[in-house]
Design a protein around this motif. Structure first.
Motif, PDB file in Angstrom:
ATOM      1  N   PHE A  44       1.164  -1.216  -0.129  1.00 56.87           N
ATOM      2  CA  PHE A  44       0.354   0.070   0.194  1.00 56.87           C
ATOM      3  C   PHE A  44       0.854   1.074   0.215  1.00 56.87           C
ATOM      4  N   LEU A  45       2.124   1.563   0.263  1.00 60.64           N
ATOM      5  CA  LEU A  45       3.229   2.498   0.085  1.00 60.64           C
ATOM      6  C   LEU A  45       3.102   3.347  -1.354  1.00 60.64           C
ATOM      7  N   GLU A  46       3.817   4.609  -1.246  1.00 61.41           N
ATOM      8  CA  GLU A  46       3.625   4.926  -2.460  1.00 61.41           C
ATOM      9  C   GLU A  46       5.322   4.954  -2.485  1.00 61.41           C
ATOM     10  N   VAL A  47       5.580   5.492  -4.068  1.00 63.22           N
ATOM     11  CA  VAL A  47       6.737   5.435  -3.808  1.00 63.22           C
ATOM     12  C   VAL A  47       7.978   4.490  -3.695  1.00 63.22           C
ATOM     13  N   VAL A  48       7.997   3.848  -2.223  1.00 59.35           N
ATOM     14  CA  VAL A  48       8.957   2.722  -2.547  1.00 59.35           C
ATOM     15  C   VAL A  48       8.085   1.141  -2.581  1.00 59.35           C
ATOM     16  N   GLY A  49       6.440   1.510  -2.594  1.00 57.51           N
ATOM     17  CA  GLY A  49       6.210  -0.392  -2.601  1.00 57.51           C
ATOM     18  C   GLY A  49       4.858  -0.314  -3.812  1.00 57.51           C
ATOM     19  N   ARG A  50       4.225  -0.940  -4.180  1.00 58.85           N
ATOM     20  CA  ARG A  50       3.153  -1.244  -5.104  1.00 58.85           C
ATOM     21  C   ARG A  50       2.157  -0.028  -4.943  1.00 58.85           C
ATOM     22  N   GLY A  51       2.039   0.211  -4.110  1.00 54.96           N
ATOM     23  CA  GLY A  51       0.677   1.696  -4.181  1.00 54.96           C
ATOM     24  C   GLY A  51      -0.234   1.454  -4.522  1.00 54.96           C
ATOM     25  N   ARG A  52      -1.298   0.086  -4.015  1.00 51.74           N
ATOM     26  CA  ARG A  52      -1.970  -0.981  -4.195  1.00 51.74           C
ATOM     27  C   ARG A  52      -3.362   0.563  -3.284  1.00 51.74           C
ATOM     28  N   GLY A 107      12.967   2.497   5.324  1.00 53.43           N
ATOM     29  CA  GLY A 107      14.636   2.626   4.486  1.00 53.43           C
ATOM     30  C   GLY A 107      14.738   3.824   5.611  1.00 53.43           C
ATOM     31  N   ASP A 108      15.452   4.234   3.798  1.00 51.32           N
ATOM     32  CA  ASP A 108      16.192   5.829   3.880  1.00 51.32           C
ATOM     33  C   ASP A 108      14.868   7.050   3.541  1.00 51.32           C
ATOM     34  N   ARG A 109      13.727   6.707   3.779  1.00 46.82           N
ATOM     35  CA  ARG A 109      13.013   8.207   3.478  1.00 46.82           C
ATOM     36  C   ARG A 109      11.405   7.798   4.342  1.00 46.82           C
ATOM     37  N   LYS A 110      10.698   8.990   4.406  1.00 48.62           N
ATOM     38  CA  LYS A 110       9.339   8.618   4.883  1.00 48.62           C
ATOM     39  C   LYS A 110       8.400   8.811   3.974  1.00 48.62           C
ATOM     40  N   VAL A 111       7.218   7.661   3.800  1.00 49.06           N
ATOM     41  CA  VAL A 111       6.482   7.256   2.603  1.00 49.06           C
ATOM     42  C   VAL A 111       4.784   7.284   3.114  1.00 49.06           C
ATOM     43  N   SER A 112       3.730   7.742   1.823  1.00 42.90           N
ATOM     44  CA  SER A 112       3.206   7.508   2.733  1.00 42.90           C
ATOM     45  C   SER A 112       1.830   6.106   2.352  1.00 42.90           C
ATOM     46  N   MET A 113       1.130   5.588   3.110  1.00 43.82           N
ATOM     47  CA  MET A 113       0.203   4.906   2.677  1.00 43.82           C
ATOM     48  C   MET A 113      -1.490   5.708   2.713  1.00 43.82           C
ATOM     49  N   ARG A 114      -1.843   5.257   1.692  1.00 44.44           N
ATOM     50  CA  ARG A 114      -2.880   6.787   1.599  1.00 44.44           C
ATOM     51  C   ARG A 114      -4.727   5.581   1.157  1.00 44.44           C
ATOM     52  N   HIS A 115      -5.768   6.319   1.696  1.00 41.28           N
ATOM     53  CA  HIS A 115      -6.415   6.120   1.170  1.00 41.28           C
ATOM     54  C   HIS A 115      -7.101   6.745   1.968  1.00 41.28           C
TER      55      HIS A 115
END
Length: 345
Positions: A71-79, A110-118
């Protein structure tokens, strides 16, 4: 996190110190699933609330087999989530991130902060009580408060403002700029605490319905690199974002597109007048106000957290991918972004 009545039992997950991480969110989810929890309650600051959002989402979207990277943006699959989250109640004890009214959870990956968003990730209920912030230490009060103020300022001056957010964010700017110095000097000032809670709330609503800017564009990358508090990073960058953006708008943007430059600078001037409570205040007065406020709050430079000049190129490159950076009132060059980091060092 609580089970059903009539005999409700609770299972408590205490977030590790620092920013929320993918690992901690998944550990909390496993605990909730094993305990057969049905409701998630977050009591704490942004770390607790964002962790709980992710837990509530993964409880009903994958359960014990859930993988946050799906579900994570940028570093994940963004589902996208396919099922509503478990019922979730947010009770903030800080006045800063406005996470209680935002539809995303920001996690270190890892080396950044990203969002799970919905949209499903909005809390079912948010309980905002300024008395819960009375015990917040001075540094945390300052850092979270400057983060809240930033989250009102950036949506107001972003490249795609709108009238609804203008009204909300301006109310937050007025509340935060008048109360932050008071609450930093006297943590027991309940009126100032209430105003900062409103600033945080308005900031959360604003960022959810407009865009942010270079401060938050950098904060995700810097948070992952430095493992420093999000509020402290935003606080260190805030006045310098004004310096760099205003210089770009008055210089190269004014030459290439005078109308865009004038429109953006007018919004900065409106913020300056609101912060200073001076109808004659200029953009430069706004910069001076922020510099003085940050100094009064005792905000350290980013070098204190370990940022080095040798990190600048990598930080700039990664931060340009951030959705927040795309909301900046002007697209900054690599040189301008580097200058902003150098000023905040």
């Amino acid at each position: 996190m609580a089970a059903t009545a009539p005999k409700a039992t609770t299972t408590t997950y205490r977030c590790p110190r620092g920013e929320p991480t993918v690992a901690s969110a998944m550990a909390a989810t496993r605990m909730a699933i094993e305990a057969k929890c049905e409701i998630v309650i977050a009591l704490g600051g942004g770390t607790a609330i964002d962790t709980a959002k992710a837990v509530a989402a993964m409880m009903t979207n994958g359960g014990a087999e859930a993988d946050a990277y799906d579900f994570l943006e940028v570093v994940g699959r963004g589902r996208a989530l396919t099922t509503r989250t478990a019922p979730f109640i947010a009770v903030p004890t800080t006045a800063g991130p406005g996470a209680e009214v935002a539809k995303n959870a920001v996690l270190e990956a890892g080396d950044r902060k990203v969002s799970m968003r919905h949209p499903y990730m909005l809390p079912s209920i948010a309980v905002i009580d300024p008395e819960l912030t009375l015990g917040l230490p001075r540094d945390a009060t300052a850092h979270t408060g400057l983060d809240a103020l930033t989250q009102c300022i950036e949506p107001y001056v972003c490249c795609v403002p709108n009238p609804l957010v203008d009204a909300i964010s301006m109310a937050g700017i007025v509340a935060g700029s008048s109360a932050l110095r008071r609450v930093v000097d006297d943590g027991s000032d309940i009126d100032a605490r209430e105003q900062m809670c409103l600033c945080s709330y308005y900031g959360g609503l604003s960022l959810a319905n407009a865009k942010l800017g270079a401060v938050h564009g950098f904060s995700g990358t810097l948070g992952g690199l430095l493992h420093a508090p999000h509020g402290a990073i935003c606080a260190a960058l805030l006045p310098h974002s004004w310096t760099v953006n205003v210089a770009a708008l008055e210089g190269r943007v004014a030459k290439d597109d005078p109308e865009v430059s004038a429109r953006a600078l007018a919004r900065y001037a409106e913020v300056a007048r609101a912060m200073t409570n001076d109808p004659e205040a200029t953009v430069q007065d706004g910069i001076a106000f922020l510099v003085d406020l940050v100094e009064h709050c005792g905000v350290p430079g980013l070098g204190t957290f370990g940022l080095k000049a040798s990190d600048f190129a990598s930080v700039v490159e990664k931060s340009k991918q951030s959705s927040s950076m795309k909301g900046n009132p002007v697209e900054l060059t690599d040189e301008e972004l580097t200058t902003m980091l150098a000023l905040a060092l």
